[in-house]
Design a protein around this motif. Structure first.
Motif, PDB file in Angstrom:
ATOM      1  N   ARG A 193       0.822  -1.361   0.017  1.00 24.66           N
ATOM      2  CA  ARG A 193       0.107   0.046  -0.068  1.00 24.66           C
ATOM      3  C   ARG A 193       0.923   1.292   0.020  1.00 24.66           C
ATOM      4  N   ALA A 194       0.235   2.391  -0.560  1.00 26.95           N
ATOM      5  CA  ALA A 194       1.159   3.579  -0.601  1.00 26.95           C
ATOM      6  C   ALA A 194       1.350   3.990   0.715  1.00 26.95           C
ATOM      7  N   THR A 195       0.684   4.031   1.859  1.00 24.75           N
ATOM      8  CA  THR A 195       0.850   4.414   3.111  1.00 24.75           C
ATOM      9  C   THR A 195       2.042   3.677   3.669  1.00 24.75           C
ATOM     10  N   GLU A 196       2.262   2.274   3.342  1.00 28.10           N
ATOM     11  CA  GLU A 196       3.159   1.602   3.817  1.00 28.10           C
ATOM     12  C   GLU A 196       4.779   2.069   3.213  1.00 28.10           C
ATOM     13  N   ILE A 197       4.568   2.325   1.864  1.00 28.40           N
ATOM     14  CA  ILE A 197       5.880   2.515   1.088  1.00 28.40           C
ATOM     15  C   ILE A 197       6.252   3.993   1.785  1.00 28.40           C
ATOM     16  N   VAL A 198       5.475   4.894   1.905  1.00 30.50           N
ATOM     17  CA  VAL A 198       5.905   6.179   2.418  1.00 30.50           C
ATOM     18  C   VAL A 198       6.491   6.179   4.063  1.00 30.50           C
ATOM     19  N   ILE A 199       5.603   5.587   4.734  1.00 31.49           N
ATOM     20  CA  ILE A 199       6.038   5.240   6.262  1.00 31.49           C
ATOM     21  C   ILE A 199       7.252   4.410   6.320  1.00 31.49           C
ATOM     22  N   GLY A 200       7.332   3.361   5.497  1.00 33.60           N
ATOM     23  CA  GLY A 200       8.509   2.593   5.551  1.00 33.60           C
ATOM     24  C   GLY A 200       9.727   3.211   5.154  1.00 33.60           C
ATOM     25  N   ARG A 201       9.650   3.918   3.999  1.00 31.30           N
ATOM     26  CA  ARG A 201      11.029   4.685   3.754  1.00 31.30           C
ATOM     27  C   ARG A 201      11.282   5.699   4.556  1.00 31.30           C
ATOM     28  N   MET A 202      10.460   6.637   5.244  1.00 36.13           N
ATOM     29  CA  MET A 202      10.705   7.405   6.155  1.00 36.13           C
ATOM     30  C   MET A 202      11.403   6.895   7.396  1.00 36.13           C
ATOM     31  N   ILE A 204       0.972  14.379   1.278  1.00 38.08           N
ATOM     32  CA  ILE A 204       1.272  14.597  -0.151  1.00 38.08           C
ATOM     33  C   ILE A 204       1.893  13.290  -0.865  1.00 38.08           C
ATOM     34  N   SER A 205       2.851  12.651  -0.283  1.00 33.39           N
ATOM     35  CA  SER A 205       3.505  11.300  -0.747  1.00 33.39           C
ATOM     36  C   SER A 205       2.427  10.466  -1.222  1.00 33.39           C
ATOM     37  N   TYR A 206       1.387  10.292  -0.283  1.00 34.33           N
ATOM     38  CA  TYR A 206       0.260   9.065  -0.535  1.00 34.33           C
ATOM     39  C   TYR A 206      -0.306   9.699  -1.557  1.00 34.33           C
ATOM     40  N   PHE A 207      -0.956  10.882  -1.892  1.00 36.41           N
ATOM     41  CA  PHE A 207      -1.703  11.069  -2.954  1.00 36.41           C
ATOM     42  C   PHE A 207      -0.847  11.130  -4.180  1.00 36.41           C
ATOM     43  N   THR A 208       0.088  11.516  -4.451  1.00 34.59           N
ATOM     44  CA  THR A 208       0.989  11.325  -5.622  1.00 34.59           C
ATOM     45  C   THR A 208       1.563   9.882  -5.847  1.00 34.59           C
ATOM     46  N   LEU A 209       1.650   9.161  -4.864  1.00 26.30           N
ATOM     47  CA  LEU A 209       1.666   7.607  -5.348  1.00 26.30           C
ATOM     48  C   LEU A 209       0.799   7.022  -5.584  1.00 26.30           C
ATOM     49  N   LYS A 210      -0.602   7.240  -5.314  1.00 27.16           N
ATOM     50  CA  LYS A 210      -1.736   6.645  -5.611  1.00 27.16           C
ATOM     51  C   LYS A 210      -2.140   7.205  -7.230  1.00 27.16           C
ATOM     52  N   ARG A 229      -0.116   7.707  -9.203  1.00 29.61           N
ATOM     53  CA  ARG A 229       0.962   7.071 -10.179  1.00 29.61           C
ATOM     54  C   ARG A 229       0.763   5.454 -10.177  1.00 29.61           C
ATOM     55  N   GLU A 230      -0.285   5.013  -9.318  1.00 23.31           N
ATOM     56  CA  GLU A 230      -0.495   3.580  -9.410  1.00 23.31           C
ATOM     57  C   GLU A 230       0.497   2.645  -8.771  1.00 23.31           C
ATOM     58  N   ILE A 231       1.267   3.065  -7.966  1.00 21.48           N
ATOM     59  CA  ILE A 231       2.347   2.109  -7.511  1.00 21.48           C
ATOM     60  C   ILE A 231       1.654   1.083  -6.463  1.00 21.48           C
ATOM     61  N   ALA A 232       0.801   1.319  -5.782  1.00 20.19           N
ATOM     62  CA  ALA A 232       0.269   0.558  -4.718  1.00 20.19           C
ATOM     63  C   ALA A 232      -0.956  -0.087  -5.562  1.00 20.19           C
ATOM     64  N   ALA A 233      -1.135  -1.231  -5.279  1.00 20.09           N
ATOM     65  CA  ALA A 233      -2.403  -2.047  -5.838  1.00 20.09           C
ATOM     66  C   ALA A 233      -3.638  -1.646  -5.115  1.00 20.09           C
TER      67      ALA A 233
END
Length: 630
Positions: free
Chosen positions: A169-178, A618-624, A626-630
């Motif tokens: 999920r996009a939330t996990e990508i952003v939080i994980g990276r941070m 902001i990171s979440y909406f931009t990742l969504k 770009r359809e990175i998260a399924a």
């Protein structure tokens, strides 16, 4: 340190500003930035989606992203996947050899003797400033580098999907990276902090081996001088029991005792590494006729240093009027001019033996006088409402350093009619625990300058090690903030562009106070060199900043109008970004020997959390988009 009004606020005052100034509060700024951040994230997401699917489908994609955030992604976020992504980011940072930063820091410490002045008047300040500044810039540069490049490469190579079996999920990508990059920064910051503590304490540790000169006093006791060690020596005075201390030199002193065999023992250096806990008072001035004034005398250049300071949203929308920066007010010598500080909570529990008072005064000479002698002043303790005051205690102003004094609990004075011995708590402190300290200048036509922070009582000191730790916590918070911005920009920009964008935000954040001051001078029409274009013109023409711009009236109007537009735009950007000078200023607290109080650290923590939350959205909406998260 020239503290400003906001430096005295409690956390509640900073967050809410209850004195009818909510527009200047951190809460108001947070609300505005939250709305702008969400709108910006939606706009960026819409632009990305519209470029791929058209304007209509782009709108529905953004709407689905908002729905998914609350309906699916936040509830479906799993700590296991976050930790997996954080571990990936951590290992990736190690592969980038970022641990070399610690090695570089060690090299800087080893070579510090080449460029740190061993004859500095305040070596503790020099050493602490060096380690904190070096750590700050190295760690922020590290956070900028690792956070901006990682995600664009993973997006390009599609390696995100290889670490888990389920969709990410996009939330996990952003939080994980941070979290991963923050963990790496923390792993680097901890050894740097430990090395800094060892460097400072070992660098300042010294003793004087022997007494170079000693004389017995007629009334009993001794006075003398220590040997010359590390470019300095101390004079000392001992009582009839052979116990005393040296004079304060280079920010420290030593205890000295006389042994039964007639030899002298000099103790370790004390007072250099401390965390003063100041008790500030309210300040009023009296003019040369003795009349109360809100401000002291302006000796000619104080108002040029004025500025809006942290006026928040009210400054941005033009509702902030007048200078918000505290500048020095001066009292004139030889008359009735005084500066009166009223201190609260003056109790025997806080001051059981004596009352420590520290002075950081400025001196202004209207004529040269005797250049071998400093300007003289006096300290008088008095009752806030009754005509009871002690006899004045004279002193000579020591500019650019903290002048530490000890006020006795009993001394001669007057109760308005008779001269007698006064007790501080019985005669000079009122029923509410308040006491007034009066500062006078004794030399005719000379001036002493002060602010509310220039004179304070010091009931206690905190441990230096904990104060240095708090300074490193502030650096850690800055690192977290820069990491969040780097991750945010990397979700929709390439690595190099994301790094530049993050660096611009950091530079604007560091320049916030200068931008606020420039706008202040433009708003009041004060000629202080102008904006960026006018400054370039003056440089080209080699014109002084205080003269009129040497161009025709139409050109001058155009230049000033464009400059105002640039400065107002920069002001809006700087207001929306973290005020990094305030966070970096915690290093000044530690270097100057002041305790970094809890409310200040709490402000920085809340501000960091707020900006990280905005960067996450902001990171979440931009990742969504770009359809990175399924």
């Amino acid at each position: 340190m020239n503290l400003q009004r906001e430096d005295f606020w409690s956390f509640y005052e900073w967050f809410f500003r209850p004195d009818d100034a909510f527009l200047e509060s951190a809460a108001m700024k947070g609300i505005v930035l939250a709305v702008l951040g969400i709108v910006l994230g939606l706009i960026v997401g819409y632009v990305i989606s519209a470029s791929r699917y058209g304007s209509g489908e782009g709108f529905f994609a953004v709407a689905r992203a908002v729905r998914d955030l609350f309906r699916f992604d936040l509830p479906g976020t799993r700590p296991r996947r976050i930790l997996a992504l954080a571990a990936l980011a951590f290992r990736e940072a190690i592969r980038r050899k970022v641990l070399y930063i610690v090695g570089l820091f060690i090299v800087l410490l080893l070579l510090a003797g080449w460029y740190l002045n061993p004859q500095s008047d305040d070596p503790a300040r020099l050493y602490i400033s060096f380690v904190l500044t070096a750590t700050n810039y190295l760690v922020l540069a590290l956070a900028l580098f690792i956070s901006a490049f990682s995600l664009p490469e993973d997006i390009k190579n599609k390696t995100l999907f290889t670490i888990v079996t389920k969709p990410v999920r996009a939330t996990e990508i952003v939080i994980g990276r941070m979290l991963g990059f923050a963990a790496m920064g923390t792993a680097i910051l901890i050894p740097m902090g430990l090395l800094s503590y060892v460097f400072v304490t070992r660098g300042l540790d010294h003793t004087h081996a022997e007494v170079a000169d000693v004389r017995e006093l007629d009334g009993g006791g001794f006075e003398g001088e220590t040997d010359h060690t590390q470019f300095h020596s101390h004079e000392f005075t001992l009582d009839e029991n052979g116990i005393g201390a040296t004079e304060m030199v280079r920010g420290h002193r030593h205890l000295v005792t006389r042994n039964p065999d007639g030899s002298f023992e000099i103790g370790e250096a004390t007072g250099a590494l401390r965390a003063r806990v100041p008790s500030y008072g309210s300040l009023v001035f009296r003019d040369r006729s003795g009349h109360l004034q809100e401000k002291g005398i302006d000796v000619g250049n104080e108002q040029m240093s004025g500025g809006y300071g942290s006026a928040g949203i009210s400054r941005l929308i033009g509702m902030s009027k007048g200078s918000r920066k505290i500048e020095h007010g001066y009292v004139e010598g030889g008359g009735l001019g005084t500066a009166e500080y009223t201190f609260a909570d003056v109790t025997p529990e806080r001051y059981p033996d004596m009352i420590p008072i520290d002075l950081t005064l400025r001196a202004y000479r209207s004529y040269k006088g005797n250049i071998e002698k400093g300007i003289r002043g006096s300290i008088t303790m008095k009752h806030p409402t009754k005509p009871i005051e002690s006899n004045p205690i004279g002193f000579t102003v020591n500019e650019y350093e903290v002048d530490q004094k000890m006020l006795p609990l009993e001394m001669e004075g007057s109760d308005g009619t008779n001269a007698r011995m006064l007790n501080v708590f019985e005669d000079l402190v009122d029923e509410n625990g308040n006491m007034t300290v009066v500062i006078r200048c004794l030399d005719d036509a000379q001036y002493l300058g002060m602010t509310p922070a220039s004179v304070y009582l010091r009931p206690t000191d905190h441990a230096f090690a904990w104060n240095l730790t708090k300074a490193y916590i502030s650096i850690w918070l800055q690192m977290i903030m820069v990491t969040a911005f780097g991750v945010m920009f990397s979700t929709f920009l390439t690595g190099p562009v994301a790094m530049v964008a993050t660096a611009v935000c950091v530079l604007l954040g560091f320049s916030a106070e200068q931008i606020y001051n420039t706008r202040y001078h433009i708003d009041i029409g004060q000629n202080a060199g102008g904006g960026p274009i006018e400054s370039v013109v003056r440089l080209a023409k080699q014109d002084a900043m205080t003269t009129q711009l040497d161009v025709d009236s139409v050109t001058a109007t155009v230049i000033k109008t464009v400059d105002a537009g640039i400065v107002y735009t920069l002001d809006a950007l700087a207001t929306s970004l973290p005020n990094l000078p305030k966070m970096v200023n915690t290093a000044e607290y530690a270097a100057s020997g002041f305790d970094i109080f809890g409310a200040l650290l709490a402000r920085h923590t809340v501000a960091t959390f707020g900006y990280v939350l905005l960067a996450f959205l902001i990171s979440y909406f931009t990742l969504k988009a770009r359809e990175i998260a399924a």
